[in-house]
Design a protein around this motif. Structure first.
Motif, PDB file in Angstrom:
ATOM      1  N   ARG A  33     -52.787  13.961  -2.891  1.00 42.03           N
ATOM      2  CA  ARG A  33     -51.479  13.706  -2.299  1.00 42.03           C
ATOM      3  C   ARG A  33     -51.516  13.660  -0.775  1.00 42.03           C
ATOM      4  N   PRO A  97     -58.513  22.672  -9.672  1.00 44.81           N
ATOM      5  CA  PRO A  97     -59.033  23.201 -10.936  1.00 44.81           C
ATOM      6  C   PRO A  97     -59.222  22.120 -11.995  1.00 44.81           C
ATOM      7  N   GLU A  98     -58.455  21.027 -11.871  1.00 44.97           N
ATOM      8  CA  GLU A  98     -58.570  19.947 -12.855  1.00 44.97           C
ATOM      9  C   GLU A  98     -59.782  19.057 -12.564  1.00 44.97           C
ATOM     10  N   GLU A 128     -50.580  34.445 -12.340  1.00 45.32           N
ATOM     11  CA  GLU A 128     -50.663  33.125 -11.705  1.00 45.32           C
ATOM     12  C   GLU A 128     -49.265  32.523 -11.582  1.00 45.32           C
ATOM     13  N   PRO A 131     -48.843  27.743 -13.169  1.00 45.77           N
ATOM     14  CA  PRO A 131     -50.202  27.521 -13.684  1.00 45.77           C
ATOM     15  C   PRO A 131     -50.519  26.108 -14.172  1.00 45.77           C
ATOM     16  N   GLY A 132     -49.606  25.161 -14.065  1.00 47.11           N
ATOM     17  CA  GLY A 132     -49.918  23.767 -14.444  1.00 47.11           C
ATOM     18  C   GLY A 132     -50.332  23.660 -15.891  1.00 47.11           C
ATOM     19  N   VAL A 158     -46.175  32.750 -14.304  1.00 45.93           N
ATOM     20  CA  VAL A 158     -44.810  32.456 -13.864  1.00 45.93           C
ATOM     21  C   VAL A 158     -44.647  30.945 -13.917  1.00 45.93           C
ATOM     22  N   THR A 160     -41.677  27.793 -14.980  1.00 50.52           N
ATOM     23  CA  THR A 160     -40.315  27.444 -15.394  1.00 50.52           C
ATOM     24  C   THR A 160     -40.295  26.346 -16.463  1.00 50.52           C
ATOM     25  N   GLN A 168     -50.052  25.209 -21.416  1.00 45.21           N
ATOM     26  CA  GLN A 168     -50.820  26.401 -21.007  1.00 45.21           C
ATOM     27  C   GLN A 168     -51.247  27.207 -22.232  1.00 45.21           C
ATOM     28  N   LYS A 202     -39.990  33.418 -16.004  1.00 46.68           N
ATOM     29  CA  LYS A 202     -39.347  32.380 -15.182  1.00 46.68           C
ATOM     30  C   LYS A 202     -39.519  32.689 -13.701  1.00 46.68           C
ATOM     31  N   GLU A 218     -51.358  25.516  -5.408  1.00 44.06           N
ATOM     32  CA  GLU A 218     -50.429  24.373  -5.432  1.00 44.06           C
ATOM     33  C   GLU A 218     -49.113  24.753  -6.127  1.00 44.06           C
ATOM     34  N   PHE A 219     -48.602  25.905  -5.777  1.00 43.98           N
ATOM     35  CA  PHE A 219     -47.308  26.356  -6.297  1.00 43.98           C
ATOM     36  C   PHE A 219     -46.253  26.212  -5.204  1.00 43.98           C
ATOM     37  N   ALA A 222     -44.448  22.968  -4.166  1.00 43.17           N
ATOM     38  CA  ALA A 222     -43.406  22.425  -5.043  1.00 43.17           C
ATOM     39  C   ALA A 222     -42.061  23.123  -4.815  1.00 43.17           C
ATOM     40  N   MET A 223     -42.026  24.061  -3.871  1.00 43.28           N
ATOM     41  CA  MET A 223     -40.783  24.807  -3.606  1.00 43.28           C
ATOM     42  C   MET A 223     -39.855  23.979  -2.717  1.00 43.28           C
TER      43      MET A 223
HETATM   44  C1  LIG Z   1     -48.402  21.192  -8.597  1.00 42.85           C
HETATM   45  S1  LIG Z   1     -48.341  22.127 -10.055  1.00 42.85           S
HETATM   46  C2  LIG Z   1     -49.761  23.169  -9.786  1.00 42.85           C
HETATM   47  C3  LIG Z   1     -50.450  23.532 -11.059  1.00 42.85           C
HETATM   48  C4  LIG Z   1     -51.698  24.396 -10.981  1.00 42.85           C
HETATM   49  N1  LIG Z   1     -51.530  25.576 -10.188  1.00 42.85           N
HETATM   50  C5  LIG Z   1     -52.889  23.602 -10.519  1.00 42.85           C
HETATM   51  O1  LIG Z   1     -53.312  23.779  -9.395  1.00 42.85           O
HETATM   52  O2  LIG Z   1     -53.396  22.769 -11.291  1.00 42.85           O
HETATM   53  C6  LIG Z   1     -46.960  23.208  -9.844  1.00 42.85           C
HETATM   54  C7  LIG Z   1     -46.758  24.194 -10.975  1.00 42.85           C
HETATM   55  O3  LIG Z   1     -45.718  25.095 -10.580  1.00 42.85           O
HETATM   56  C8  LIG Z   1     -44.697  25.110 -11.587  1.00 42.85           C
HETATM   57  N2  LIG Z   1     -43.438  25.358 -10.872  1.00 42.85           N
HETATM   58  C9  LIG Z   1     -42.821  24.560  -9.999  1.00 42.85           C
HETATM   59  N3  LIG Z   1     -41.727  25.157  -9.485  1.00 42.85           N
HETATM   60  C10 LIG Z   1     -41.683  26.379 -10.048  1.00 42.85           C
HETATM   61  C11 LIG Z   1     -40.797  27.500  -9.918  1.00 42.85           C
HETATM   62  N4  LIG Z   1     -39.756  27.457  -9.108  1.00 42.85           N
HETATM   63  N5  LIG Z   1     -41.055  28.610 -10.617  1.00 42.85           N
HETATM   64  C12 LIG Z   1     -42.136  28.666 -11.432  1.00 42.85           C
HETATM   65  N6  LIG Z   1     -43.005  27.640 -11.606  1.00 42.85           N
HETATM   66  C13 LIG Z   1     -42.769  26.518 -10.926  1.00 42.85           C
HETATM   67  C14 LIG Z   1     -44.792  23.760 -12.236  1.00 42.85           C
HETATM   68  O4  LIG Z   1     -44.152  23.713 -13.484  1.00 42.85           O
HETATM   69  C15 LIG Z   1     -46.297  23.611 -12.280  1.00 42.85           C
HETATM   70  O5  LIG Z   1     -46.853  24.364 -13.325  1.00 42.85           O
END
Ligand SMILES: C[S@@+](CC[C@H](N)C(=O)[O-])C[C@H]1O[C@@H](n2cnc3c(N)ncnc32)[C@H](O)[C@@H]1O
Length: 434
Positions: A33, A97-98, A128, A131-132, A158, A160, A168, A202, A218-219, A222-223
């Protein structure tokens, strides 16, 4: 690696690949990205969210970028993360990780090493955030299991997204089921292939209080973020409004506008010393940083945060990804991932407000992985490989993770630990950050 680190755990001591097969998970031709400008295009299919946002803005006026991100990513009906598995070649983006299990293995050994240094407290919670597909946790558990470190250990995710929690569970578990009653703080539970309990939540504040090794990869990107723009009349918050032109009933277009007056978030979040042209601030992330700090102080623990990011210098980084291409964040909401770089200086600032927390970082992914000895691990694996293709694949993954033009430079790592560990850390510095 420090002398102590190599005494505790050595990466090359894992003689065999931990998984049965050791292959590249993705063709690293995919685009990660990165940031560049794109032309806006609105397609007409699947416009539930566009319609929802259109009606919302029409009724109450322009919304903040944070509100837009929240709806687009987390809307329970059609939010981007709520409805599909978006990872991998056939998805929208790829994460470290992928790409290869070496990534998770390296992080696992880092955690094991730091945890051993402080006396391996138990019971141990591995937590974690986001966790994607569960790949990173799965790779970490394999290493912990290899080093017989799973006694009295549980995994806490954690997440949502109900769809991703399914994915997962498939990656990690022999079986899982929804929580037996609504009163429990978790919504799903299971048992991993290594035989340890796993729970889904959640939000972080629902995770039980106990010594924790916490990972967020990478959590935080996405915030939701609030965006501010510097004008000749001072900073203004960027909002999202309706485009004036709507050619047909189902044709929804959005645009950025600047708030005329100071918004509450501008007053609360923007520093008087700020000078950047564009500023992005995530109050949701700030609350979670605070929660992490409080937890590691009260319960003991170590946190590792890894993400796209900058150290307080980043500007206009809000962007969208679909099918490995950068697209317009305002086009076809819900069809693409939305992301913004993490500001590590904010994590440092929040940690420094808590005198019981130590912060170190950020360091680049390249530096972190090299300092923890990725090349030894790759070398040890290669020694045991005879297939030329497999060797090439491993080399390719290693380059993809560490090369400055790929993931090596853009991704950063920071760590949070309780100040009570300072004596140990002074004697045996945290691996990867010194
Ligand atoms: C970009 S992915 C990263 C996935 C993983 N960590 C990886 O590196 O492959 C973002 C992850 O965060 C979760 N997520 C996004 N916003 C969230 C929130 N507010 N609370 C909990 N999980 C959230 C998504 O559902 C997804 O699993």
């Amino acid at each position: 690696m420090s002398a102590l680190a190599s005494k505790c755990i050595t990466f090359h001591s894992i003689k065999q690949p931990i998984a049965r097969t050791y292959k590249r998970r993705l063709i690293p031709a995919i685009v990660i990205r990165t940031y560049y400008t794109v032309k806006r295009r609105v397609e007409k299919d699947d416009n539930f969210l566009a319609k929802h946002l259109f009606n919302k803005i029409k009724t109450t006026g322009p919304i903040t970028v944070a509100e837009y991100m929240k709806e687009v990513l987390q809307n329970p009906m059609k939010g981007y993360y709520m409805t599909k598995d978006m990872f991998g070649e056939s998805g929208d983006f790829v994460t470290s990780p992928e790409i290869s299990q070496i990534f998770g293995e390296m992080l696992a050994v880092w955690f094991l090493n730091e945890w051993h240094k402080i006396g391996s407290p138990r019971p141990l919670q591995l937590v974690e955030l986001g966790p994607g597909r569960g790949t990173l946790s799965s790779d970490i558990l394999k290493v912990f299991s290899h080093f017989k470190a799973l006694h009295n250990t549980s995994l806490h995710l954690v997440e949502t997204s109900p769809v991703l929690s399914d994915v997962q569970s498939k990656t990690l578990c022999t079986h899982s089921s929804m929580a037996p009653n609504l009163k429990s703080s978790y919504y799903r539970e299971g048992v991993t292939r290594q035989g340890i309990p796993v729970y889904w939540y959640k939000q972080l504040k629902d995770v039980p209080d106990s010594f924790t090794l916490l990972l967020a990869h990478e959590f935080f990107d996405a915030m939701p973020i609030h965006k501010f723009h510097k004008t000749y009349a001072g900073y203004k918050e960027v909002l999202i409004d309706l485009e004036q032109t709507q050619s047909s009933k189902d044709d929804y277009h959005f645009r950025y506008v600047l708030a005329r007056n100071d918004t509450p978030m501008l007053k609360v979040l923007l520093k008087s010393t700020e000078t950047r042209q564009h500023v992005e601030i995530s109050p949701d992330s700030m609350l979670i940083y605070e929660e992490i700090c409080n937890r590691i102080v009260s319960n003991g623990g170590i946190a590792l945060i890894c993400d796209y990011g900058h150290d307080g210098t980043g500007t206009d980084t809000f962007r969208a990804f679909k099918k490995h291409k950068q697209v317009d964040p305002l086009a076809q909401p819900g069809s693409a991932d939305l992301t913004a770089d993490v500001d590590f200086s904010v994590i440092k600032e929040i940690a420094s407000k808590n005198k019981d927390v130590m912060y170190q970082g950020p360091v680049t992914q390249k530096k972190f992985l090299h300092k923890i000895g990725i090349e030894y691990r790759v070398g040890a694996l290669m020694k045991n490989m005879t297939d030329k293709k497999q060797i090439e694949n491993l080399q390719e993954c290693y380059n993809f993770l560490t090369d400055e033009s790929k993931m090596g430079e853009r991704f950063k790592f920071c760590t949070l630990m309780p100040t009570s560990l300072k004596k140990i850390i002074d004697k045996y510095p945290i691996v990867g950050f010194s």
